[in-house]
Design a protein around this motif. Structure first.
Motif, PDB file in Angstrom:
ATOM      1  N   MET A 175       0.843  -1.160   0.000  1.00 47.04           N
ATOM      2  CA  MET A 175       0.000   0.000   0.000  1.00 47.04           C
ATOM      3  C   MET A 175       0.892   1.227   0.000  1.00 47.04           C
ATOM      4  SD  MET A 175      -2.864   1.354   2.751  1.00 47.04           S
ATOM      5  CE  MET A 175      -2.070   0.593   4.100  1.00 47.04           C
ATOM      6  N   LEU A 176       0.466   2.240  -0.680  1.00 49.07           N
ATOM      7  CA  LEU A 176       1.174   3.513  -0.706  1.00 49.07           C
ATOM      8  C   LEU A 176       0.191   4.596  -0.294  1.00 49.07           C
ATOM      9  CD1 LEU A 176       3.610   5.308  -1.525  1.00 49.07           C
ATOM     10  CD2 LEU A 176       2.583   5.402  -3.797  1.00 49.07           C
ATOM     11  N   ILE A 177       0.582   5.382   0.692  1.00 52.63           N
ATOM     12  CA  ILE A 177      -0.205   6.544   1.087  1.00 52.63           C
ATOM     13  C   ILE A 177       0.642   7.760   0.752  1.00 52.63           C
ATOM     14  CG2 ILE A 177      -1.252   7.810   2.993  1.00 52.63           C
ATOM     15  CD1 ILE A 177      -1.896   5.175   4.296  1.00 52.63           C
ATOM     16  N   ALA A 178       0.146   8.592  -0.134  1.00 56.09           N
ATOM     17  CA  ALA A 178       0.903   9.763  -0.586  1.00 56.09           C
ATOM     18  C   ALA A 178       0.055  11.010  -0.436  1.00 56.09           C
ATOM     19  CB  ALA A 178       1.323   9.589  -2.043  1.00 56.09           C
ATOM     20  N   GLY A 179       0.724  12.130  -0.266  1.00 49.87           N
ATOM     21  CA  GLY A 179       0.025  13.400  -0.162  1.00 49.87           C
ATOM     22  C   GLY A 179       0.985  14.487   0.260  1.00 49.87           C
ATOM     23  N   PRO A 180       0.514  15.709   0.270  1.00 52.57           N
ATOM     24  CA  PRO A 180       1.381  16.823   0.663  1.00 52.57           C
ATOM     25  C   PRO A 180       1.670  16.811   2.159  1.00 52.57           C
ATOM     26  CG  PRO A 180      -0.856  17.606   0.304  1.00 52.57           C
ATOM     27  CD  PRO A 180      -0.820  16.152  -0.106  1.00 52.57           C
ATOM     28  N   SER A 181       2.601  17.615   2.556  1.00 53.95           N
ATOM     29  CA  SER A 181       2.949  17.755   3.964  1.00 53.95           C
ATOM     30  C   SER A 181       1.725  18.158   4.776  1.00 53.95           C
ATOM     31  CB  SER A 181       4.044  18.825   4.095  1.00 53.95           C
ATOM     32  OG  SER A 181       4.385  19.014   5.433  1.00 53.95           O
ATOM     33  N   LYS A 182       1.597  17.565   5.953  1.00 54.51           N
ATOM     34  CA  LYS A 182       0.509  17.855   6.898  1.00 54.51           C
ATOM     35  C   LYS A 182      -0.865  17.395   6.409  1.00 54.51           C
ATOM     36  CE  LYS A 182       3.493  19.808   9.537  1.00 54.51           C
ATOM     37  NZ  LYS A 182       4.201  18.914  10.386  1.00 54.51           N
ATOM     38  N   ALA A 183      -0.906  16.427   5.493  1.00 52.84           N
ATOM     39  CA  ALA A 183      -2.180  15.927   4.980  1.00 52.84           C
ATOM     40  C   ALA A 183      -2.775  14.844   5.874  1.00 52.84           C
ATOM     41  CB  ALA A 183      -2.003  15.390   3.558  1.00 52.84           C
ATOM     42  N   GLY A 184      -1.998  14.316   6.826  1.00 50.21           N
ATOM     43  CA  GLY A 184      -2.500  13.294   7.736  1.00 50.21           C
ATOM     44  C   GLY A 184      -2.015  11.890   7.409  1.00 50.21           C
ATOM     45  N   LYS A 185      -0.975  11.781   6.604  1.00 53.03           N
ATOM     46  CA  LYS A 185      -0.450  10.463   6.224  1.00 53.03           C
ATOM     47  C   LYS A 185       0.055   9.694   7.438  1.00 53.03           C
ATOM     48  CE  LYS A 185       2.611  12.265   3.538  1.00 53.03           C
ATOM     49  NZ  LYS A 185       2.409  13.699   3.692  1.00 53.03           N
ATOM     50  N   SER A 186       0.868  10.332   8.261  1.00 49.69           N
ATOM     51  CA  SER A 186       1.410   9.654   9.444  1.00 49.69           C
ATOM     52  C   SER A 186       0.295   9.255  10.400  1.00 49.69           C
ATOM     53  CB  SER A 186       2.414  10.552  10.173  1.00 49.69           C
ATOM     54  OG  SER A 186       3.546  10.766   9.370  1.00 49.69           O
ATOM     55  N   PHE A 187      -0.678  10.123  10.589  1.00 48.23           N
ATOM     56  CA  PHE A 187      -1.809   9.828  11.471  1.00 48.23           C
ATOM     57  C   PHE A 187      -2.555   8.604  10.955  1.00 48.23           C
ATOM     58  CE2 PHE A 187      -6.114  10.374  13.142  1.00 48.23           C
ATOM     59  CZ  PHE A 187      -5.856  10.649  14.473  1.00 48.23           C
ATOM     60  N   ALA A 188      -2.794   8.528   9.638  1.00 49.21           N
ATOM     61  CA  ALA A 188      -3.500   7.385   9.057  1.00 49.21           C
ATOM     62  C   ALA A 188      -2.716   6.093   9.255  1.00 49.21           C
ATOM     63  CB  ALA A 188      -3.768   7.633   7.571  1.00 49.21           C
ATOM     64  N   LEU A 189      -1.400   6.144   9.091  1.00 48.12           N
ATOM     65  CA  LEU A 189      -0.582   4.950   9.254  1.00 48.12           C
ATOM     66  C   LEU A 189      -0.501   4.511  10.713  1.00 48.12           C
ATOM     67  CD1 LEU A 189       2.257   5.638   6.689  1.00 48.12           C
ATOM     68  CD2 LEU A 189       0.437   3.942   6.538  1.00 48.12           C
ATOM     69  N   ILE A 190      -0.471   5.472  11.622  1.00 46.83           N
ATOM     70  CA  ILE A 190      -0.486   5.120  13.048  1.00 46.83           C
ATOM     71  C   ILE A 190      -1.843   4.511  13.403  1.00 46.83           C
ATOM     72  CG2 ILE A 190      -0.438   6.058  15.393  1.00 46.83           C
ATOM     73  CD1 ILE A 190       1.763   8.001  14.400  1.00 46.83           C
ATOM     74  N   GLN A 191      -2.930   5.060  12.866  1.00 46.73           N
ATOM     75  CA  GLN A 191      -4.252   4.474  13.085  1.00 46.73           C
ATOM     76  C   GLN A 191      -4.299   3.041  12.563  1.00 46.73           C
ATOM     77  OE1 GLN A 191      -6.880   7.364  11.154  1.00 46.73           O
ATOM     78  NE2 GLN A 191      -7.930   7.561  13.118  1.00 46.73           N
ATOM     79  N   LEU A 192      -3.728   2.805  11.380  1.00 41.41           N
ATOM     80  CA  LEU A 192      -3.696   1.455  10.823  1.00 41.41           C
ATOM     81  C   LEU A 192      -2.875   0.532  11.715  1.00 41.41           C
ATOM     82  CD1 LEU A 192      -4.223  -0.672   8.674  1.00 41.41           C
ATOM     83  CD2 LEU A 192      -2.312   0.305   7.353  1.00 41.41           C
ATOM     84  N   SER A 193      -1.732   1.005  12.192  1.00 44.55           N
ATOM     85  CA  SER A 193      -0.894   0.200  13.087  1.00 44.55           C
ATOM     86  C   SER A 193      -1.654  -0.190  14.347  1.00 44.55           C
ATOM     87  CB  SER A 193       0.370   0.974  13.469  1.00 44.55           C
ATOM     88  OG  SER A 193       1.153   1.244  12.342  1.00 44.55           O
ATOM     89  N   ILE A 194      -2.374   0.760  14.916  1.00 42.36           N
ATOM     90  CA  ILE A 194      -3.151   0.496  16.127  1.00 42.36           C
ATOM     91  C   ILE A 194      -4.280  -0.489  15.832  1.00 42.36           C
ATOM     92  CG2 ILE A 194      -4.761   1.544  17.785  1.00 42.36           C
ATOM     93  CD1 ILE A 194      -2.885   4.039  17.733  1.00 42.36           C
ATOM     94  N   ALA A 195      -4.967  -0.304  14.714  1.00 34.65           N
ATOM     95  CA  ALA A 195      -6.051  -1.221  14.347  1.00 34.65           C
ATOM     96  C   ALA A 195      -5.532  -2.644  14.197  1.00 34.65           C
ATOM     97  CB  ALA A 195      -6.730  -0.755  13.059  1.00 34.65           C
ATOM     98  N   LEU A 196      -4.378  -2.799  13.590  1.00 30.75           N
ATOM     99  CA  LEU A 196      -3.792  -4.132  13.434  1.00 30.75           C
ATOM    100  C   LEU A 196      -3.342  -4.704  14.777  1.00 30.75           C
ATOM    101  CD1 LEU A 196      -1.731  -3.457  10.216  1.00 30.75           C
ATOM    102  CD2 LEU A 196      -3.614  -5.088  10.421  1.00 30.75           C
ATOM    103  N   ALA A 197      -2.695  -3.897  15.588  1.00 29.44           N
ATOM    104  CA  ALA A 197      -2.198  -4.363  16.882  1.00 29.44           C
ATOM    105  C   ALA A 197      -3.330  -4.754  17.822  1.00 29.44           C
ATOM    106  CB  ALA A 197      -1.334  -3.284  17.534  1.00 29.44           C
ATOM    107  N   GLU A 198      -4.443  -4.036  17.735  1.00 36.32           N
ATOM    108  CA  GLU A 198      -5.563  -4.263  18.653  1.00 36.32           C
ATOM    109  C   GLU A 198      -6.657  -5.144  18.053  1.00 36.32           C
ATOM    110  OE1 GLU A 198      -5.462  -3.281  21.745  1.00 36.32           O
ATOM    111  OE2 GLU A 198      -3.752  -1.922  21.639  1.00 36.32           O
ATOM    112  N   GLY A 199      -6.600  -5.411  16.740  1.00 38.90           N
ATOM    113  CA  GLY A 199      -7.648  -6.202  16.094  1.00 38.90           C
ATOM    114  C   GLY A 199      -8.947  -5.435  15.936  1.00 38.90           C
TER     115      GLY A 199
END
Length: 72
Positions: free
Chosen positions: A1-25
């Motif tokens: 998967m590739l998440i792309a966008g300009p600076s401050k678009a929320g890419k890191s936040f989305a990836l951290i949310q995905l990490s948490i969703a995977l870690a917590e099920g």
């Protein structure tokens, strides 16, 4: 998967949310049910303390207890 966008678009936040969703099920973006498992999150722009702070902030924003944070 590739998440792309300009600076401050929320890419890191989305990836951290995905990490948490995977870690917590949990669901990611309210639509994608994730199977619980281990996650390797790599961000070469952050030091460890900053990364932990971001994860703590996202857990709080999602109103989730970090029960399985050791999966990250």
């Amino acid at each position: 998967m590739l998440i792309a966008g300009p600076s401050k678009a929320g890419k890191s936040f989305a990836l951290i949310q995905l990490s948490i969703a995977l870690a917590e099920g949990l669901k990611w973006l309210e639509h994608f049910q994730c199977r619980q498992g281990k996650v390797l999150y790599v961000n070469l722009e952050l030091d460890e303390a900053s990364c932990k702070h971001r994860f703590k902030s996202v857990y709080e924003a999602m109103e989730i207890e970090p029960e399985n944070i050791n999966n990250i």
